[in-house]
Design a protein around this motif. Sequence first.
Motif, mmCIF file in Angstrom:
data_model
loop_
_atom_site.group_PDB
_atom_site.id
_atom_site.type_symbol
_atom_site.label_atom_id
_atom_site.label_comp_id
_atom_site.label_asym_id
_atom_site.label_seq_id
_atom_site.Cartn_x
_atom_site.Cartn_y
_atom_site.Cartn_z
ATOM 1 N N ASN A 180 0.798 -1.227 0.000
ATOM 2 C CA ASN A 180 0.000 0.000 0.000
ATOM 3 C C ASN A 180 0.828 1.273 0.000
ATOM 4 N N PHE A 181 2.174 1.141 0.106
ATOM 5 C CA PHE A 181 3.021 2.329 0.182
ATOM 6 C C PHE A 181 3.919 2.415 -1.052
ATOM 7 N N SER A 182 4.063 3.629 -1.580
ATOM 8 C CA SER A 182 4.931 3.847 -2.741
ATOM 9 C C SER A 182 5.680 5.158 -2.574
ATOM 10 N N PHE A 183 6.798 5.250 -3.280
ATOM 11 C CA PHE A 183 7.625 6.459 -3.244
ATOM 12 C C PHE A 183 7.878 6.863 -4.678
ATOM 13 N N ARG A 184 7.359 8.039 -5.058
ATOM 14 C CA ARG A 184 7.414 8.440 -6.465
ATOM 15 C C ARG A 184 7.502 9.952 -6.596
ATOM 16 N N VAL A 185 7.839 10.396 -7.797
ATOM 17 C CA VAL A 185 8.026 11.816 -8.041
ATOM 18 C C VAL A 185 6.695 12.498 -8.348
ATOM 19 N N ASP A 186 6.572 13.734 -7.902
ATOM 20 C CA ASP A 186 5.517 14.639 -8.357
ATOM 21 C C ASP A 186 6.221 15.688 -9.199
ATOM 22 N N PRO A 187 6.068 15.638 -10.538
ATOM 23 C CA PRO A 187 6.829 16.530 -11.413
ATOM 24 C C PRO A 187 6.259 17.936 -11.509
ATOM 25 N N ASN A 188 5.150 18.200 -10.868
ATOM 26 C CA ASN A 188 4.494 19.500 -10.990
ATOM 27 C C ASN A 188 5.181 20.559 -10.134
ATOM 28 N N GLY A 189 5.159 21.817 -10.639
ATOM 29 C CA GLY A 189 5.759 22.914 -9.894
ATOM 30 C C GLY A 189 7.241 22.676 -9.669
ATOM 31 N N SER A 190 7.683 22.798 -8.420
ATOM 32 C CA SER A 190 9.057 22.442 -8.068
ATOM 33 C C SER A 190 9.055 20.948 -7.755
ATOM 34 N N PRO A 191 9.586 20.119 -8.652
ATOM 35 C CA PRO A 191 9.463 18.663 -8.482
ATOM 36 C C PRO A 191 10.016 18.189 -7.144
ATOM 37 N N GLN A 192 9.328 17.227 -6.565
ATOM 38 C CA GLN A 192 9.769 16.613 -5.318
ATOM 39 C C GLN A 192 9.205 15.199 -5.246
ATOM 40 N N GLY A 198 -1.495 4.360 -0.538
ATOM 41 C CA GLY A 198 -2.512 4.367 -1.569
ATOM 42 C C GLY A 198 -2.307 5.586 -2.449
ATOM 43 N N SER A 199 -3.326 6.437 -2.528
ATOM 44 C CA SER A 199 -3.207 7.685 -3.295
ATOM 45 C C SER A 199 -3.009 8.898 -2.393
ATOM 46 N N ASN A 200 -2.888 8.678 -1.097
ATOM 47 C CA ASN A 200 -2.777 9.777 -0.148
ATOM 48 C C ASN A 200 -1.314 10.067 0.186
ATOM 49 N N PRO A 201 -0.882 11.328 0.058
ATOM 50 C CA PRO A 201 0.501 11.672 0.416
ATOM 51 C C PRO A 201 0.734 11.564 1.914
ATOM 52 N N VAL A 202 1.842 10.962 2.295
ATOM 53 C CA VAL A 202 2.187 10.765 3.699
ATOM 54 C C VAL A 202 3.349 11.667 4.112
ATOM 55 N N TRP A 203 4.341 11.779 3.213
ATOM 56 C CA TRP A 203 5.550 12.553 3.512
ATOM 57 C C TRP A 203 6.152 13.021 2.195
ATOM 58 N N ARG A 204 6.871 14.135 2.228
ATOM 59 C CA ARG A 204 7.519 14.630 1.015
ATOM 60 C C ARG A 204 8.956 15.050 1.306
ATOM 61 N N THR A 205 9.780 14.994 0.284
ATOM 62 C CA THR A 205 11.182 15.384 0.421
ATOM 63 C C THR A 205 11.366 16.884 0.421
ATOM 64 N N GLY A 206 10.389 17.616 -0.127
ATOM 65 C CA GLY A 206 10.599 19.023 -0.419
ATOM 66 C C GLY A 206 11.378 19.157 -1.711
ATOM 67 N N PRO A 207 11.454 20.351 -2.291
ATOM 68 C CA PRO A 207 12.182 20.559 -3.556
ATOM 69 C C PRO A 207 13.688 20.361 -3.379
ATOM 70 N N TRP A 208 14.368 20.125 -4.485
ATOM 71 C CA TRP A 208 15.823 19.995 -4.505
ATOM 72 C C TRP A 208 16.451 21.379 -4.371
ATOM 73 N N VAL A 209 17.411 21.512 -3.456
ATOM 74 C CA VAL A 209 18.015 22.830 -3.197
ATOM 75 C C VAL A 209 19.531 22.779 -3.397
ATOM 76 N N GLY A 210 19.937 22.167 -4.472
ATOM 77 C CA GLY A 210 21.356 22.189 -4.838
ATOM 78 C C GLY A 210 22.119 20.933 -4.505
ATOM 79 N N GLN A 211 22.169 20.560 -3.230
ATOM 80 C CA GLN A 211 22.897 19.364 -2.814
ATOM 81 C C GLN A 211 22.046 18.394 -2.010
ATOM 82 N N LYS A 212 20.817 18.790 -1.743
ATOM 83 C CA LYS A 212 19.953 17.933 -0.943
ATOM 84 C C LYS A 212 18.493 18.337 -1.150
#
Length: 329
Positions: A180-192, A198-212
């Motif tokens: 039931n858990f997946s880790f994938r990109v959201d390419p919209n806006g600032s990709p993260q 399922g289809s519900n977001p649980v956690w996000r990396t935040g946008p890429w800021v150069g080195q992390k």
Amino acid sequence: MLLRFLILFLSLQFSASIDTITPNNPLNEGDVLTSKAGKFTLGFFSPGNSTTRYVGIWFTKVSVQTVVWVANRNNPINDFHGILSINRNGHLTLTSQNTPIWSSNISDSVTRNSSSMSCQLLDSGNLVLTTDNGKSLLWQSFDHMTNTFLPGMKLGLDKKSGLNRYITSWRSKDDPSPGNFSFRVDPNGSPQFFLYQGSNPVWRTGPWVGQKWSGVPDMTRAYIFNYSFISDMNEVSVTYTVLNDNIITIFLVDGVSGTVQRRTWHENSKSWVQFWSAPKDDCDQYGECGPFGSCNPNSGNQFHCSCFPGYSFSLCLFVCLLIVRNNLY
């Protein structure tokens, strides 16, 4: 006697170095492929307490069998007659007693000569199907991830082909089918990248800021990995390498805890050691306090959400309570 010993020794050495399937040399139940430097093994296995059979790839030198890729994760074999082979149409196929179980599913529009094809297990853990004696790549396991993101893999979206490479948890330790858990990109806006239940977001990396990633403060300059992030008109993806080749490490989606984790193998203790995971606490949960609230895990109160200055307290409190209620039920 000495001659027989030498013949046996040479045959074992030869069999241990086999890393390739050809049209005339399939992989049968009980056989394995081992990558050239011995880093990865491909073969048939039964996960956990299950008796069903799968074709998978695991670390050769890790004593606790750790499977990083599964071919037939949706279609287990119920006997010990599996055969992984290249058929006359040039597809890598898994069959059992002539019944199709799984296929690499290459487009039939691709021109290929099956007699010049081979399937090789590389030291990266990638299983590649090639033609023209290795000159043309037709299919690779790295494009069809299961629950593990290995060094050298590319995680993300190929905008030209539409191929979206992402990882999905196992259903359980006995069942490698998609959980039931997946880790994938959201390419919209600032990709993260997002962890989804399922289809519900649980956690996000935040946008890429150069080195992390902005939401992963653990990624310091002293990090043992070299990450590369690409976001252009062709793709949105991330890949990484390990700065020390002696380190065996994996990034995976764990379906039991509902987290993404980084684990490293410790040979002395013969165990995987987790040194990073997300989300770590309630405030790491995506949208935990709604669009009008802030989260403080150290507040000491029963509710760790508070309102931003200037927003209606009643509206903010209502949204927070609604989120808490949904989390409880």
